[in-house]
Design a protein around this motif. Sequence first.
Motif, short mmCIF file in Angstrom:
data_model
loop_
_atom_site.label_atom_id
_atom_site.label_comp_id
_atom_site.label_asym_id
_atom_site.label_seq_id
_atom_site.Cartn_x
_atom_site.Cartn_y
_atom_site.Cartn_z
N CYS A 1 12.96 3.02 45.94
CA CYS A 1 12.96 4.30 46.66
C CYS A 1 14.27 4.99 46.34
CB CYS A 1 12.83 4.09 48.16
SG CYS A 1 11.31 3.28 48.61
N ILE A 2 14.17 6.10 45.62
CA ILE A 2 15.38 6.76 45.12
C ILE A 2 15.48 8.16 45.70
CG2 ILE A 2 16.65 7.41 43.04
CD1 ILE A 2 15.00 5.42 41.46
N THR A 3 16.66 8.50 46.21
CA THR A 3 16.91 9.86 46.68
C THR A 3 17.46 10.67 45.51
OG1 THR A 3 17.51 8.90 48.80
CG2 THR A 3 18.03 11.23 48.48
N MET B 1 -15.31 -12.61 54.33
CA MET B 1 -15.14 -11.28 53.76
C MET B 1 -13.76 -11.19 53.09
SD MET B 1 -15.62 -7.74 55.84
CE MET B 1 -17.26 -8.02 56.48
N LYS B 2 -13.72 -10.48 51.96
CA LYS B 2 -12.44 -10.40 51.25
C LYS B 2 -11.65 -9.17 51.66
CE LYS B 2 -13.81 -12.93 47.18
NZ LYS B 2 -14.07 -12.91 45.74
N PHE B 3 -10.37 -9.37 51.92
CA PHE B 3 -9.49 -8.26 52.25
C PHE B 3 -8.32 -8.23 51.28
CE2 PHE B 3 -11.66 -9.33 56.17
CZ PHE B 3 -12.02 -8.09 56.65
N GLU B 4 -7.93 -7.00 50.94
CA GLU B 4 -6.72 -6.83 50.12
C GLU B 4 -5.56 -6.56 51.08
OE1 GLU B 4 -6.17 -7.06 46.85
OE2 GLU B 4 -8.26 -7.64 46.52
N VAL B 5 -4.63 -7.49 51.11
CA VAL B 5 -3.48 -7.35 52.01
C VAL B 5 -2.27 -6.97 51.17
CG1 VAL B 5 -2.02 -8.55 53.64
CG2 VAL B 5 -4.44 -9.12 53.52
N GLN B 6 -1.62 -5.88 51.55
CA GLN B 6 -0.40 -5.48 50.84
C GLN B 6 0.80 -5.71 51.74
OE1 GLN B 6 -0.34 -1.90 48.35
NE2 GLN B 6 1.59 -1.36 49.30
N ILE B 7 1.69 -6.57 51.31
CA ILE B 7 2.88 -6.91 52.09
C ILE B 7 4.10 -6.32 51.38
CG2 ILE B 7 4.31 -8.79 52.96
CD1 ILE B 7 1.80 -10.55 52.93
N THR B 8 4.85 -5.49 52.08
CA THR B 8 6.07 -4.90 51.51
C THR B 8 7.26 -5.51 52.23
OG1 THR B 8 4.87 -2.84 51.11
CG2 THR B 8 7.27 -2.73 51.01
N ILE B 9 8.16 -6.07 51.48
CA ILE B 9 9.32 -6.74 52.06
C ILE B 9 10.60 -6.08 51.56
CG2 ILE B 9 10.58 -8.93 52.21
CD1 ILE B 9 7.89 -10.33 52.00
N ALA B 10 11.43 -5.63 52.48
CA ALA B 10 12.68 -4.97 52.11
C ALA B 10 13.81 -5.50 52.97
CB ALA B 10 12.54 -3.46 52.29
N LEU B 11 15.01 -5.35 52.48
CA LEU B 11 16.17 -5.75 53.28
C LEU B 11 16.29 -4.83 54.49
CD1 LEU B 11 18.72 -6.43 50.41
CD2 LEU B 11 17.96 -8.10 52.10
N LYS B 12 16.74 -5.39 55.61
CA LYS B 12 16.96 -4.58 56.81
C LYS B 12 18.05 -3.55 56.54
CE LYS B 12 16.12 -8.21 60.27
NZ LYS B 12 14.93 -7.84 61.03
N GLU B 13 17.99 -2.46 57.28
CA GLU B 13 19.02 -1.41 57.20
C GLU B 13 20.40 -2.04 57.39
OE1 GLU B 13 17.41 1.96 56.02
OE2 GLU B 13 19.46 1.97 56.81
N GLY B 14 21.32 -1.66 56.53
CA GLY B 14 22.69 -2.14 56.69
C GLY B 14 23.00 -3.39 55.91
N MET B 15 21.95 -4.11 55.43
CA MET B 15 22.20 -5.30 54.61
C MET B 15 22.67 -4.86 53.23
SD MET B 15 21.49 -7.91 56.47
CE MET B 15 21.72 -9.10 55.16
N LEU B 16 23.61 -5.61 52.69
CA LEU B 16 24.11 -5.34 51.35
C LEU B 16 23.00 -5.63 50.34
CD1 LEU B 16 26.99 -4.52 50.46
CD2 LEU B 16 27.34 -6.91 49.83
N ASP B 17 22.77 -4.69 49.40
CA ASP B 17 21.71 -4.87 48.41
C ASP B 17 22.33 -4.74 47.01
OD1 ASP B 17 19.50 -4.81 46.81
OD2 ASP B 17 18.37 -3.38 48.02
N PRO B 18 22.85 -5.85 46.48
CA PRO B 18 23.55 -5.78 45.19
C PRO B 18 22.63 -5.33 44.05
CG PRO B 18 23.67 -8.01 46.15
CD PRO B 18 22.78 -7.21 47.03
N LEU C 1 19.48 4.50 46.77
CA LEU C 1 18.44 3.70 46.11
C LEU C 1 18.19 2.45 46.95
CD1 LEU C 1 18.16 3.17 42.31
CD2 LEU C 1 17.64 1.31 43.85
N LYS C 2 16.93 2.21 47.26
CA LYS C 2 16.56 1.00 47.99
C LYS C 2 15.51 0.25 47.18
CE LYS C 2 17.12 3.03 52.56
NZ LYS C 2 16.38 3.51 53.73
N THR C 3 15.52 -1.06 47.30
CA THR C 3 14.53 -1.85 46.59
C THR C 3 13.62 -2.55 47.60
OG1 THR C 3 15.91 -3.81 46.58
CG2 THR C 3 16.12 -2.34 44.70
N ALA C 4 12.41 -2.86 47.16
CA ALA C 4 11.48 -3.63 47.99
C ALA C 4 10.57 -4.44 47.08
CB ALA C 4 10.66 -2.71 48.88
#
Lengths: 81, 81
Positions: free
Chosen positions: A44-46, B1-18, B37-40
């Motif tokens: 996610c880029i600003t 029944m089949k389900f498509e599950v989408q799981i998005t995992i990101a660092l919490k706000e304020g965590m250092l993301d090198p 820029l944020k990653t997930a």
Amino acid sequence: MKFEVQITIALKEGMLDPEARAIQHALNNLGFATEGLKTANVYCITVNAPTADEARTRATEMCERLLANPVIHDYCIEVAQ
Amino acid sequence: MKFEVQITIALKEGMLDPEARAIQHALNNLGFATEGLKTANVYCITVNAPTADEARTRATEMCERLLANPVIHDYCIEVAQ
């Protein structure tokens, strides 16, 4: 104007995804039966750009030049204000 | 029944993301000015479950037990048929 650009990068269909296989294996070992697992990276880029189209063009260039390997990756770009 | 599950995992706000910092730095070096820029990570999992609620419950357990570290990660689950 600031735009939030979301870039999703995933391996092309048919590409071997060892990370996905390892996670699926670990889930199965924990007792979670899964029938398929795919991984993707999201950035996610600003971006500061005059228009949404310009923001999308820049995001495409970012993918082509750094973020994705066009040989093995598909990417999808969403632009929001 | 089949389900498509989408799981998005990101660092919490304020965590250092090198990883995000490194990518932002590389983009800046290529001439792309970015303001954030944020990653997930995204996992798309095919789950066989009797109901969508049950699929969501299983996905939550997968996150708690393997995919996410609840101390540092936020996760978001979307279920589609």
